[in-house]
Write a protein that holds these residues in place. Structure first.
Motif, PDB file in Angstrom:
ATOM      1  N   TYR A   1       0.836  -1.197   0.000  1.00 26.44           N
ATOM      2  CA  TYR A   1       0.000   0.000   0.000  1.00 26.44           C
ATOM      3  C   TYR A   1       0.874   1.251   0.000  1.00 26.44           C
ATOM      4  N   GLU A   2       1.928   1.233   0.824  1.00 24.43           N
ATOM      5  CA  GLU A   2       2.820   2.405   0.905  1.00 24.43           C
ATOM      6  C   GLU A   2       3.521   2.664  -0.429  1.00 24.43           C
ATOM      7  N   ILE A   3       3.919   1.600  -1.092  1.00 22.98           N
ATOM      8  CA  ILE A   3       4.575   1.763  -2.396  1.00 22.98           C
ATOM      9  C   ILE A   3       3.617   2.414  -3.389  1.00 22.98           C
ATOM     10  N   VAL A   4       2.386   1.910  -3.444  1.00 26.70           N
ATOM     11  CA  VAL A   4       1.398   2.493  -4.365  1.00 26.70           C
ATOM     12  C   VAL A   4       1.115   3.942  -3.997  1.00 26.70           C
ATOM     13  N   ASN A   5       0.926   4.206  -2.715  1.00 29.22           N
ATOM     14  CA  ASN A   5       0.628   5.568  -2.280  1.00 29.22           C
ATOM     15  C   ASN A   5       1.769   6.523  -2.610  1.00 29.22           C
ATOM     16  N   ASN A   6       3.001   6.039  -2.471  1.00 29.34           N
ATOM     17  CA  ASN A   6       4.164   6.866  -2.793  1.00 29.34           C
ATOM     18  C   ASN A   6       4.238   7.156  -4.287  1.00 29.34           C
ATOM     19  N   VAL A   7       4.040   6.125  -5.094  1.00 31.09           N
ATOM     20  CA  VAL A   7       4.133   6.294  -6.544  1.00 31.09           C
ATOM     21  C   VAL A   7       3.017   7.197  -7.070  1.00 31.09           C
ATOM     22  N   VAL A   8       1.798   6.939  -6.623  1.00 32.79           N
ATOM     23  CA  VAL A   8       0.655   7.717  -7.106  1.00 32.79           C
ATOM     24  C   VAL A   8       0.645   9.117  -6.498  1.00 32.79           C
ATOM     25  N   GLY A   9       0.859   9.189  -5.174  1.00 36.31           N
ATOM     26  CA  GLY A   9       0.770  10.472  -4.487  1.00 36.31           C
ATOM     27  C   GLY A   9       1.873  11.446  -4.841  1.00 36.31           C
ATOM     28  N   ASN A  10       3.048  10.920  -5.200  1.00 32.75           N
ATOM     29  CA  ASN A  10       4.180  11.782  -5.525  1.00 32.75           C
ATOM     30  C   ASN A  10       4.487  11.815  -7.022  1.00 32.75           C
ATOM     31  N   ASP A  11       3.521  11.378  -7.822  1.00 30.77           N
ATOM     32  CA  ASP A  11       3.624  11.440  -9.282  1.00 30.77           C
ATOM     33  C   ASP A  11       4.918  10.797  -9.775  1.00 30.77           C
ATOM     34  N   LEU A  12       5.122   9.532  -9.339  1.00 26.92           N
ATOM     35  CA  LEU A  12       6.339   8.813  -9.717  1.00 26.92           C
ATOM     36  C   LEU A  12       6.075   7.732 -10.761  1.00 26.92           C
ATOM     37  N   LEU A  13       5.001   7.884 -11.523  1.00 21.88           N
ATOM     38  CA  LEU A  13       4.678   6.876 -12.531  1.00 21.88           C
ATOM     39  C   LEU A  13       5.725   6.803 -13.633  1.00 21.88           C
ATOM     40  N   GLY A  14       6.589   7.806 -13.706  1.00 21.66           N
ATOM     41  CA  GLY A  14       7.673   7.789 -14.685  1.00 21.66           C
ATOM     42  C   GLY A  14       8.992   7.313 -14.120  1.00 21.66           C
ATOM     43  N   ALA A  15       8.986   6.828 -12.878  1.00 21.35           N
ATOM     44  CA  ALA A  15      10.225   6.354 -12.251  1.00 21.35           C
ATOM     45  C   ALA A  15      10.782   5.156 -12.999  1.00 21.35           C
ATOM     46  N   ASP A  16      12.092   4.918 -12.834  1.00 25.65           N
ATOM     47  CA  ASP A  16      12.723   3.836 -13.600  1.00 25.65           C
ATOM     48  C   ASP A  16      12.300   2.451 -13.136  1.00 25.65           C
ATOM     49  N   TYR A  17      11.607   2.352 -12.017  1.00 22.75           N
ATOM     50  CA  TYR A  17      11.111   1.060 -11.566  1.00 22.75           C
ATOM     51  C   TYR A  17       9.639   0.843 -11.945  1.00 22.75           C
ATOM     52  N   VAL A  18       9.087   1.727 -12.753  1.00 23.39           N
ATOM     53  CA  VAL A  18       7.724   1.579 -13.274  1.00 23.39           C
ATOM     54  C   VAL A  18       7.815   1.313 -14.777  1.00 23.39           C
ATOM     55  N   HIS A  19       7.204   0.232 -15.231  1.00 24.54           N
ATOM     56  CA  HIS A  19       7.324  -0.197 -16.625  1.00 24.54           C
ATOM     57  C   HIS A  19       5.943  -0.302 -17.264  1.00 24.54           C
ATOM     58  N   ARG A  20       5.887  -0.046 -18.550  1.00 23.48           N
ATOM     59  CA  ARG A  20       4.655  -0.289 -19.290  1.00 23.48           C
ATOM     60  C   ARG A  20       4.480  -1.798 -19.465  1.00 23.48           C
ATOM     61  N   VAL A  21       3.240  -2.259 -19.370  1.00 26.25           N
ATOM     62  CA  VAL A  21       2.998  -3.695 -19.460  1.00 26.25           C
ATOM     63  C   VAL A  21       3.484  -4.254 -20.795  1.00 26.25           C
ATOM     64  N   ASP A  22       3.440  -3.447 -21.846  1.00 25.72           N
ATOM     65  CA  ASP A  22       3.905  -3.917 -23.153  1.00 25.72           C
ATOM     66  C   ASP A  22       5.419  -4.090 -23.220  1.00 25.72           C
ATOM     67  N   ASP A  23       6.134  -3.558 -22.236  1.00 21.92           N
ATOM     68  CA  ASP A  23       7.598  -3.620 -22.255  1.00 21.92           C
ATOM     69  C   ASP A  23       8.169  -4.747 -21.403  1.00 21.92           C
ATOM     70  N   VAL A  24       7.300  -5.538 -20.778  1.00 25.93           N
ATOM     71  CA  VAL A  24       7.768  -6.639 -19.935  1.00 25.93           C
ATOM     72  C   VAL A  24       7.172  -7.947 -20.437  1.00 25.93           C
ATOM     73  N   GLY A  25       7.779  -9.050 -20.033  1.00 25.14           N
ATOM     74  CA  GLY A  25       7.213 -10.357 -20.326  1.00 25.14           C
ATOM     75  C   GLY A  25       6.273 -10.765 -19.211  1.00 25.14           C
TER      76      GLY A  25
END
Length: 395
Positions: A108-132
Motif C-alpha cells: 500500500y505504501e509503495i502504491v501511495n508513494n508512486v501515485v501520491g508523488n507522481d512517480l509513474l515515470g520512475a525507472d522502476y515503473v514499466h509499461r505492461v507492453d515492455d515486460v514479459g
C-alpha cells in the motif's frame, strides 16, 4: 560536605525518565519522523510475475497498464528514514505467504508513494507492453479443478427445456463436488505463451475458469471461514484432450492424466487480484472465452452447482491447502457437444487460432495455438499415440 548516595535502582529510574522526556521532545520537534503505516491503498492493484531485464520479478499492476518492480520500488521508498525496513518478496509464493503478516501494508505504501508523488515515470515503473508476462505463481504445489460444476456444462448441447429439467434434477441432488488434480510445472504457462497441441492429438478443447489462489494454509476449512484463507483470484484455462487412451492394457476410454496433463494445458494469469479489490466472486463473476473473435463461452457465478466456499470446504477436507495453491471453480457450457463452430469449421482447437479467456475485473489471458508436427524417431512405441491410430473421425 555530605555525599548523597543514589541506589542503582534510583539511577535507572532517572535515566528512564530522561530518555522518555528526550524522546518526547524529539517527536514534537520532528513530526516527520513519526510514521503511521498505510492502512489503505490510493488505488486498487493486482500482483504478478514478470520478466524485467531478463529476470523473473514480482510486480504491482496499476490500471492494467503499468508494472511496478516491487523490490526496486521498496528500495527507493526506504531511502526516506520515515519508512522502516521491510524485506521485499523474492517471488510470488513469498509475497502471498507474507501478505497478511504486514507485507500488504508495505505494498500500500509503495502504491501511495508512486501515485501520491507522481512517480509513474520512475525507472522502476514499466509499461505492461515492455515486460514479459509470466505465470503469477511459479509454481503452485497443486492445482485442484472442479469438474462439471456449471449447470450448462452438465448439459452441453441441450435444448432450453432439457437444460431446465436437468438443472432442476441436479439442484435436487447436487452431491459433493468432483475434483481432479492438474500438473503444475510444465502445464502452467503465462499469458502470451503458446498453447501446444501434442503430436497427433486432434481433439483438444478449451475451458475458461476462475482460479482461487490460497493465502493461508488450512485443513477442514468450513464454508463459513473459506474466504479467510483466500489471497485472491486469477484467470485460468483448463485445456483438455478428449482423445482418450488407446484400447488394451489397464483401463480404456477415459484417462484424466491424458485429458488434463499435457504441457501448456494450464494457462494462468495474467495476474492476481487480491481479494480486497475484487469483492464476492459469487456476486461478481463474469467469465468468457473467445476464439478468433467468436465468443464460445460466457457465464456468471449463478450457473455454478457448488459455490466457491463449498468447493474450498470439500477440497480442504481431502488435503491441506497451502499459500499459493490454486483451486479452479469449473467451466460453463460452450465446450463438448455445445461448442460453437468457428471459421475453421472444427469443434476442436486448431493450430493458428488465437484464444482469449477473460474474467471481468481480473484480466485476459491471450494465447496462440500451435501444433507439434513430429516426435523423436527413437521412441519405442510406449508413448501416447495419435488419436487417429485408434479412433476414426478425429476432427
Amino acid at each position: 560536605r555530605r555525599i548523597h548516595v543514589v541506589s542503582s535502582e534510583q539511577a535507572m529510574q532517572r535515566i528512564t525518565r530522561l530518555a522518555l522526556a528526550l524522546a518526547t521532545v524529539v517527536a514534537l520537534a520532528s513530526p516527520a519522523l513519526v510514521h503511521a503505516q498505510a492502512m489503505s491503498s490510493a488505488e486498487p492493484f493486482k500482483v504478478g510475475t514478470f520478466e524485467i531485464g531478463g529476470a523473473s520479478t514480482v510486480g504491482l499492476v496499476l490500471r492494467d497498464a503499468l508494472i511496478i518492480d516491487i523490490g526496486a520500488a521498496n528500495t527507493a521508498l526506504e531511502i526516506d528514514p520515515m519508512y522502516a525496513h521491510v524485506n521485499a518478496p523474492a517471488d510470488m509464493l513469498e509475497l502471498i505467504g507474507q501478505y497478511e503478516y504486514g507485507l500488504k501494508y508495505r505494498l500500500y505504501e509503495i502504491v501511495n508513494n508512486v501515485v501520491g508523488n507522481d512517480l509513474l515515470g520512475a525507472d522502476y515503473v514499466h509499461r505492461v507492453d515492455d515486460v514479459g508476462i509470466l505465470p503469477p505463481v511459479m509454481y503452485p504445489s497443486k492445482i485442484m479443478n472442479a469438474a462439471v460444476n456449471f449447470y450448462t456444462h452438465a448439459c452441453e448441447g441441450c435444448s432450453e427445456a432439457d437444460l431446465a429439467a436437468r438443472t432442476q434434477q441436479r439442484k435436487e441432488n447436487r452431491g459433493v463436488p468432483y475434483l481432479f488434480l492438474k500438473p503444475t510445472r510444465g502445464a502452467v504457462i503465462g499469458s502470451g505463451a503458446d498453447i501446444v497441441l501434442p503430436y497427433g492429438r486432434d481433439r483438444i478443447e478449451w475451458e475458461v475458469e476462475l482460479a482461487i489462489v490460497f493465502g493461508r494454509a488450512g485443513k477442514y476449512i468450513s464454508a463459513a471461514r473459506a474466504y479467510d484463507h483466500v489471497f485472491g483470484y486469477t484467470v485460468a484455462m483448463d485445456i483438455s484432450d478428449r482423445g482418450g487412451r488407446p484400447p488394451g492394457g489397464y483401463g480404456s476410454g477415459s484417462d484424466w492424466f491424458v485429458g488434463k496433463g499435457h504441457d501448456t494445458f494450464a494457462p494462468q494469469g495474467p495476474w492476481i487480484v487480491p481479494k480486497e479489490f475484487y469483492g464476492d466472486p459469487m456476486e461478481r463473476l463474469h467469465q468468457s472465452l473467445v476464439i478468433d473473435g467468436v465468443t464460445v463461452q460466457e457465464a456468471r457465478a449463478g450457473d455454478m452447482i457448488h459455490n466457491i466456499p463449498e468447493l474450498i470446504e470439500y477440497a480442504s477436507s481431502l488435503i491441506t491447502v497451502f499459500p499459493g495453491d490454486v483451486l479452479q471453480s469449473g467451466t460453463s457450457g460452450g465446450t463438448g457437444a455445445g461448442r460453437v463452430q468457428r471459421a475453421t469449421g472444427s469443434g476442436y482447437l486448431q493450430a493458428g487460432e488465437t484464444i482469449q479467456a477473460t474474467i471481468e475485473g481480473i484480466g485476459t489471458l491471450r494465447h496462440t495455438v500451435v501444433a507439434e508436427d513430429s516426435v523423436p524417431d527413437d521412441l519405442s512405441g510406449a508413448q501416447l499415440p495419435p488419436v487417429r491410430s485408434y479412433r476414426r473421425g478425429g476432427n
